[in-house]
Design a protein around this motif. Structure first.
Motif, PDB file in Angstrom:
ATOM      1  N   LYS A  96      50.864 -23.722  71.203  1.00 21.28           N
ATOM      2  CA  LYS A  96      50.954 -24.030  69.774  1.00 21.28           C
ATOM      3  C   LYS A  96      50.423 -22.894  68.906  1.00 21.28           C
ATOM      4  N   ILE A  97      49.584 -22.026  69.473  1.00 21.21           N
ATOM      5  CA  ILE A  97      49.103 -20.872  68.716  1.00 21.21           C
ATOM      6  C   ILE A  97      50.276 -19.994  68.312  1.00 21.21           C
ATOM      7  N   SER A  98      51.141 -19.700  69.283  1.00 17.00           N
ATOM      8  CA  SER A  98      52.300 -18.856  68.981  1.00 17.00           C
ATOM      9  C   SER A  98      53.303 -19.580  68.094  1.00 17.00           C
ATOM     10  N   VAL A  99      53.460 -20.886  68.290  1.00 15.73           N
ATOM     11  CA  VAL A  99      54.398 -21.647  67.454  1.00 15.73           C
ATOM     12  C   VAL A  99      53.933 -21.645  66.001  1.00 15.73           C
ATOM     13  N   ALA A 100      52.622 -21.813  65.785  1.00 15.45           N
ATOM     14  CA  ALA A 100      52.085 -21.771  64.424  1.00 15.45           C
ATOM     15  C   ALA A 100      52.315 -20.412  63.779  1.00 15.45           C
ATOM     16  N   MET A 101      52.136 -19.348  64.548  1.00 17.29           N
ATOM     17  CA  MET A 101      52.384 -18.007  64.030  1.00 17.29           C
ATOM     18  C   MET A 101      53.844 -17.847  63.611  1.00 17.29           C
ATOM     19  N   VAL A 102      54.735 -18.373  64.423  1.00 21.80           N
ATOM     20  CA  VAL A 102      56.164 -18.282  64.114  1.00 21.80           C
ATOM     21  C   VAL A 102      56.492 -19.077  62.855  1.00 21.80           C
ATOM     22  N   PHE A 103      55.929 -20.272  62.732  1.00 23.90           N
ATOM     23  CA  PHE A 103      56.195 -21.109  61.556  1.00 23.90           C
ATOM     24  C   PHE A 103      55.771 -20.418  60.262  1.00 23.90           C
ATOM     25  N   LEU A 104      54.618 -19.723  60.310  1.00 24.74           N
ATOM     26  CA  LEU A 104      54.068 -19.102  59.092  1.00 24.74           C
ATOM     27  C   LEU A 104      54.417 -17.628  58.973  1.00 24.74           C
ATOM     28  N   TYR A 105      55.236 -17.113  59.855  1.00 22.66           N
ATOM     29  CA  TYR A 105      55.591 -15.696  59.878  1.00 22.66           C
ATOM     30  C   TYR A 105      56.145 -15.217  58.537  1.00 22.66           C
ATOM     31  N   MET A 106      56.972 -16.046  57.910  1.00 21.98           N
ATOM     32  CA  MET A 106      57.616 -15.632  56.664  1.00 21.98           C
ATOM     33  C   MET A 106      56.660 -15.579  55.475  1.00 21.98           C
ATOM     34  N   SER A 107      55.446 -16.120  55.620  1.00 23.39           N
ATOM     35  CA  SER A 107      54.474 -15.997  54.525  1.00 23.39           C
ATOM     36  C   SER A 107      54.118 -14.531  54.300  1.00 23.39           C
ATOM     37  N   PHE A 108      54.214 -13.705  55.362  1.00 22.69           N
ATOM     38  CA  PHE A 108      54.042 -12.261  55.213  1.00 22.69           C
ATOM     39  C   PHE A 108      55.390 -11.533  55.168  1.00 22.69           C
ATOM     40  N   ALA A 109      56.253 -11.817  56.151  1.00 20.80           N
ATOM     41  CA  ALA A 109      57.508 -11.070  56.271  1.00 20.80           C
ATOM     42  C   ALA A 109      58.392 -11.226  55.040  1.00 20.80           C
ATOM     43  N   GLY A 110      58.291 -12.361  54.345  1.00 20.04           N
ATOM     44  CA  GLY A 110      59.126 -12.584  53.170  1.00 20.04           C
ATOM     45  C   GLY A 110      58.460 -12.246  51.858  1.00 20.04           C
ATOM     46  N   ALA A 111      57.255 -11.665  51.910  1.00 25.58           N
ATOM     47  CA  ALA A 111      56.522 -11.341  50.685  1.00 25.58           C
ATOM     48  C   ALA A 111      57.155 -10.136  49.974  1.00 25.58           C
ATOM     49  N   THR A 112      57.029 -10.131  48.652  1.00 23.24           N
ATOM     50  CA  THR A 112      57.574  -9.035  47.838  1.00 23.24           C
ATOM     51  C   THR A 112      56.463  -8.072  47.455  1.00 23.24           C
ATOM     52  N   THR A 113      56.577  -6.834  47.900  1.00 21.38           N
ATOM     53  CA  THR A 113      55.593  -5.816  47.538  1.00 21.38           C
ATOM     54  C   THR A 113      55.952  -5.229  46.165  1.00 21.38           C
ATOM     55  N   ASP A 114      55.117  -4.331  45.661  1.00 19.03           N
ATOM     56  CA  ASP A 114      55.396  -3.685  44.377  1.00 19.03           C
ATOM     57  C   ASP A 114      56.695  -2.877  44.458  1.00 19.03           C
ATOM     58  N   TRP A 115      57.480  -2.953  43.385  1.00 13.89           N
ATOM     59  CA  TRP A 115      58.715  -2.167  43.350  1.00 13.89           C
ATOM     60  C   TRP A 115      59.037  -1.798  41.907  1.00 13.89           C
ATOM     61  N   TRP A 116      59.870  -0.800  41.771  1.00 11.21           N
ATOM     62  CA  TRP A 116      60.251  -0.291  40.460  1.00 11.21           C
ATOM     63  C   TRP A 116      61.765  -0.183  40.371  1.00 11.21           C
ATOM     64  N   CYS A 117      62.265  -0.548  39.234  1.00 13.57           N
ATOM     65  CA  CYS A 117      63.688  -0.365  38.954  1.00 13.57           C
ATOM     66  C   CYS A 117      63.869   1.032  38.357  1.00 13.57           C
ATOM     67  N   VAL A 118      64.821   1.792  38.911  1.00 16.76           N
ATOM     68  CA  VAL A 118      64.963   3.200  38.529  1.00 16.76           C
ATOM     69  C   VAL A 118      66.372   3.471  38.036  1.00 16.76           C
ATOM     70  N   ARG A 119      66.475   4.208  36.936  1.00 20.83           N
ATOM     71  CA  ARG A 119      67.772   4.696  36.472  1.00 20.83           C
ATOM     72  C   ARG A 119      67.793   6.203  36.636  1.00 20.83           C
ATOM     73  N   GLY A 120      68.728   6.705  37.394  1.00 22.72           N
ATOM     74  CA  GLY A 120      68.772   8.138  37.691  1.00 22.72           C
ATOM     75  C   GLY A 120      68.150   8.429  39.044  1.00 22.72           C
ATOM     76  N   ASP A 121      68.214   9.646  39.463  1.00 26.69           N
ATOM     77  CA  ASP A 121      67.727  10.009  40.795  1.00 26.69           C
ATOM     78  C   ASP A 121      66.263  10.416  40.735  1.00 26.69           C
ATOM     79  N   VAL A 122      65.520   9.920  41.741  1.00 25.62           N
ATOM     80  CA  VAL A 122      64.118  10.313  41.855  1.00 25.62           C
ATOM     81  C   VAL A 122      63.910  10.882  43.237  1.00 25.62           C
ATOM     82  N   ASN A 123      63.999  12.168  43.348  1.00 26.81           N
ATOM     83  CA  ASN A 123      63.751  12.938  44.574  1.00 26.81           C
ATOM     84  C   ASN A 123      63.651  12.174  45.858  1.00 26.81           C
TER      85      ASN A 123
END
Length: 559
Positions: A96-123
């Protein structure tokens, strides 16, 4: 210590149900393991040499037994809490330890980190790790987490890659921001499907084989997750990951309970392996900070348990129902040998075949329709199903919504994991459920109110974090009280069906939870309003139910 109803008929059911909280493992119940006949059966004693080995001579003296035994009697006689049980518990509960990890995996894997919307090319590439990069982005008219720049739709995105999630892996923002929450809902759809199908499959294949197949499904699909080439492939494999874990949660429990005598079944509910798995999920995510590596770890952790299941015994009850007496007798002899007890006479084992086959046939006399046979039963079923649905939805909204709280993501995941632990200690029924549901409602409404205050951002964030922890803790406590209360509201003959229906409602709530997290991205207050309404409705629902404390259980359906 878990609460066990004092009523004689339900002795032993409380500990069994305590493991199966709708907010955590949501295990589908096999209450027929604890039937009224078996609980009230007379304890028998017999004398044989504990050092003797099972032999063909055991087939003699078939008529030596005069009174009817139960499987629980037989397990107690060969040792219901010895070395054999410790081995079985370690494998079954450890998984059940591994099953619990699998159930809650998306709490990290699906998280949104900081991001920026960019117009034009940025190196260059999509990585933003330094202040210089951020300044450069601002100089190119970028905006933080914004999908339009000067009325122009963004064509490029730059992500902070200090933590790798599926969001920055496949740019799941703006037009694709629905993907992450949908993937999590698909995982829970798999969990629901696994819970619904695995019981039927286990009746055909056997408990042990079914658990092996389900764990293999979890291992392979977790591994496939880690090497997904596209988010579509990732979503498909998450469904099968949920199917494997959800099915395992249903099937393994009946086998563990069957090898344990009634007085020690409480211990199964006291072992916090599920909570250990949730906390370990936060630790692994913090250490690796990469969705692929975390997925591989989930798969690797499950693998030793999968191998151990090859050495697990088959369900004795399943063997008896299928009239495979010799195999059942061999397992009972092995249990007795490991526990230093006398081996059972095979005549007792043979006699149980008739009892178990009759019980299996009796269980087929009732169906889901019997939950709606009368208005009173219909009201109970619908009310309890709503409460379970609400509990599942709100609990996992906070679990998967750790990213919506201020502060460190990994600390928030850990806090939401440990918030459930105090709830394990909760005892009670109707009024306990009412009070904890109401506490969750008040805490959630407090979050709504705080959003409209003039507090400084840091103070507001800290208060919201504390209220979210309180709400999560209260939901866990309500779920624990709900288990015994639900079991006592259904007559014995349909108790398994009734709890199974409520369990299904809780799984549906789990499917909704990620969508509440998604709703937060556009309407930050609305998910908390919905959660508060669900908790208030659950509180009212508890009050409309009859009190079951110190009341005799109903055994049959009344007209």
């Amino acid at each position: 210590m878990h609460y066990v109803p004092s009523t004689e008929v339900v002795e032993g059911i409380g500990p069994f149900l305590d493991i199966c909280r709708p907010t955590d493992s949501f295990e589908l119940l096999f209450v027929r393991l604890l039937s009224v006949d078996s609980l009230n059966a007379q304890r028998k004693s017999f004398s044989t040499d504990p050092d003797e080995q099972c032999s063909d001579s055991d087939s003699l003296n078939i008529d030596a037994r005069t009174d009817e035994d139960s499987l629980e009697d037989l397990i107690t006689s060969v040792g219901g809490h010895g070395r054999f049980q410790i081995l079985v518990w370690s494998i079954g509960l450890g998984t059940k330890i591994s099953v619990a990890m699998v159930f809650l995996y998306m709490s990290f894997a699906g998280a949104t980190t900081d991001w920026w919307c960019v117009r034009g090319d940025v190196n260059g590439d999509d990585v933003v790790n330094t202040t210089v990069d951020v300044i450069q982005l601002e100089g190119n008219e970028s905006l933080y987490k914004t999908c339009e720049v000067n009325d122009t739709r963004c064509s490029q995105y730059r992500f902070d890659m200090s933590s790798k999630t599926i969001v920055n892996e496949w740019h799941l923002v703006c037009d694709r921001k629905w993907v992450s929450s949908t993937v999590t809902s698909l995982q829970w759809a798999g969990i629901l499907m696994g819970a619904l199908l695995s019981g039927q499959v286990a009746d055909i294949w056997g408990r042990r084989k079914t658990c092996i197949v389900l764990l293999a499904c979890q291992v392979l699909s977790c591994l496939a997750n880690a090497f997904s080439p596209t988010w579509i492939f990732f979503a498909a494999t998450r469904f099968f990951t949920g199917l494997g874990g959800g099915g395992y949660q249903v099937v393994h429990l009946s086998l563990l309970m069957e090898f344990t005598d009634i007085k020690w079944r409480t211990l199964l509910g006291a072992v916090p392996t599920w909570h250990v798995g949730k906390c370990l999920n936060a630790l692994v995510a913090w250490l690796l900070q990469d969705w692929q590596y975390v997925g591989i770890v989930c798969s690797v952790i499950t693998l030793p348990f999968l191998i151990a299941w090859w050495f697990m015994p088959e369900s004795i009850r399943w063997l008896l129902v299928h009239e495979r007496v010799d195999e059942a007798q061999a397992i009972l002899c092995d249990v007795a040998r490991r526990n230093g007890k006398a081996k059972p006479d095979v005549s007792r084992t043979r006699a149980l075949v008739r009892t178990e086959v009759s019980r299996a046939r009796a269980n087929r006399l009732y169906s889901f329709r019997d939950l709606f046979r009368s208005w009173n039963l219909t009201r109970r079923t619908l009310t309890l199903s709503f409460i379970w649905f609400s509990n599942g939805a709100v609990n996992y909204f906070f679990a998967f919504g750790a990213e919506t709280l201020s502060g460190d993501l990994y600390v928030n995941i850990f806090l939401m994991a440990i918030a459930d632990i105090p709830g394990v200690l909760v005892v009670g029924r109707r009024w306990t459920g009412f009070l904890f549901n109401m506490l969750a409602a008040v805490a959630t409404l407090g979050i709504v109110i705080i959003h409209f205050t003039d507090l400084e951002d840091s103070s507001r964030s800290a208060v919201i974090r504390g209220l979210a922890f309180t709400a999560k803790l209260a939901v866990g406590g309500a779920g624990n009280a709900l288990m015994v209360f639900t079991s006592e509201n259904f007559p014995t003959v349909i108790r398994t069906i009734g709890i199974g229906a409520c369990n299904t409602a809780a799984r549906v709530g789990g499917i909704l939870a990620p969508q509440l997290v998604f709703l937060y991205t556009s309407h930050p207050v609305l998910p908390y309003v919905i959660s508060a309404v669900l908790m208030v409705g659950s509180s009212v629902g508890c009050l409309t139910m009859r009190e079951t404390n110190d009341k005799p259980l109903e055994d049959v359906l009344l007209k």
